[in-house]
Design a protein around this motif. Structure first.
Motif: not given
Length: 328
Positions: A144-153, A317-328
């Protein structure tokens, strides 16, 4: 996004939209002729009771055109038939079949009860297990990788359990939300716009084009499903939408993004869970009725106003998700 990819995307939306409208114009009269109508729960209000007999299985209006349009684009070599696309088509068609079976049994029994909860979950689990097998066979990651949150499990085999939870949970979340005219269909269309853009942005072109086809087909379906609905999507559509939304999130490695893009579906599901817990702990209701959209109805809100509110919140919320999804 290049001009060619933009052209493909616009064409995908257009072909999905037109195919859904044509199919809807053909399907609805057939369903009415054979009296394939929705049975309404006795626990909902009088406004819903008036909808008794409205044709159901409307999910076919966007499921079949999306599958056929995708196959057409594959045959004409507009998109490649990749392992990811095969998995998506398998999940989409399989969950739609489970929903179709549930709707068919409900109509045959002439009540609102098709498959039992355990039967439905068992079938969903089987498809989810096949999905996980295919995912691993193609070399899918188990971290499970989320770069913006520093998660790599690195989750190892537990990722399979995580995957099953997401797939089955998302499928049933959309199913729970499908209670007002245009609610689940509109929210799903908004969500798939996000996943279309995210998929293209992170290099999954075939997944993005499929999502755009489905988005167009959902807009076509909404022509018939917005208030007053001429047809309901039924489990045929709702189970398929939730499952394929989860599949797209998993295959593009945007599992956490799904929580943002599909926030309304999550909130609707949580309202049901909280209601059950609250009743058991305090012997009284937390909400007037669940899922949450029914709570607003009990407060006296008009159905169309509830749908508009949920759409607007879902879009934000979806617009936020687009930003989060592209930049994570």
């Amino acid at each position: 996004m290049g001009i060619l990819l933009l052209t493909k995307s616009v064409f995908a939306v257009m072909i999905g939209f037109l195919a859904a409208i044509i199919f809807g114009l053909v399907l609805i009269p057939i369903l009415r002729r054979h009296k394939i109508g929705q049975r309404i729960s006795i626990f909902v209000g009088e406004n819903h009771r008036k909808k008794e007999g409205t044709p159901t299985m409307g999910g076919l209006i966007f499921v079949l055109p999306t599958i056929l349009a995708t196959i057409l684009l594959i045959l004409t070599r507009k998109i490649d038939l990749t392992p990811n696309l095969l998995i998506i088509l398998f999940v989409f068609s399989s969950y739609s079949f489970i929903g179709f079976l549930d709707d068919f049994l409900s109509i045959k029994k002439k009540n609102n009860e098709g498959l039992t909860t355990y039967q439905k979950l068992f079938l969903q689990l089987i498809v989810a297990l096949v999905f996980f097998y295919l995912y691993m066979q193609k070399g899918g990651q188990t971290a499970l990788v989320v770069k913006t949150l520093g998660i790599n499990i690195e989750m190892g085999w537990f990722y399979g359990v995580f995957l099953l939870f997401i797939l089955i949970g998302a499928s049933n979340a959309v199913n729970l939300t499908d209670g007002l005219d245009g609610l689940a269909g509109g929210l799903s269309a908004i969500a798939f716009i996000a996943f279309s853009l995210i998929s293209l942005a992170v290099g999954f072109e075939e997944v993005g084009i499929f999502s755009f086809i489905l988005t167009g087909a959902l807009f076509g379906f909404l022509i018939f499903n917005t208030h007053p609905a001429k047809i309901f999507m039924g489990d045929t559509g709702s189970l398929a939408l939730g499952a394929v939304m989860a599949a797209v999130a998993i295959l593009t490695h945007r599992e956490v993004t799904l929580l943002v893009v599909a926030s309304i579906f999550v909130i609707e599901t949580l309202s049901v869970i909280l209601q059950v817990i609250w009743l058991r702990l305090f012997k009284r209701k937390l909400f007037l009725m669940t899922p949450l959209h029914h709570h607003f109805e009990k407060l006296g809100w008009q159905e169309t106003d509830i749908v508009k509110l949920f759409w607007v919140v879902g879009l934000i919320l979806t617009m936020s998700g687009i930003f989060f999804g592209v930049w994570l």
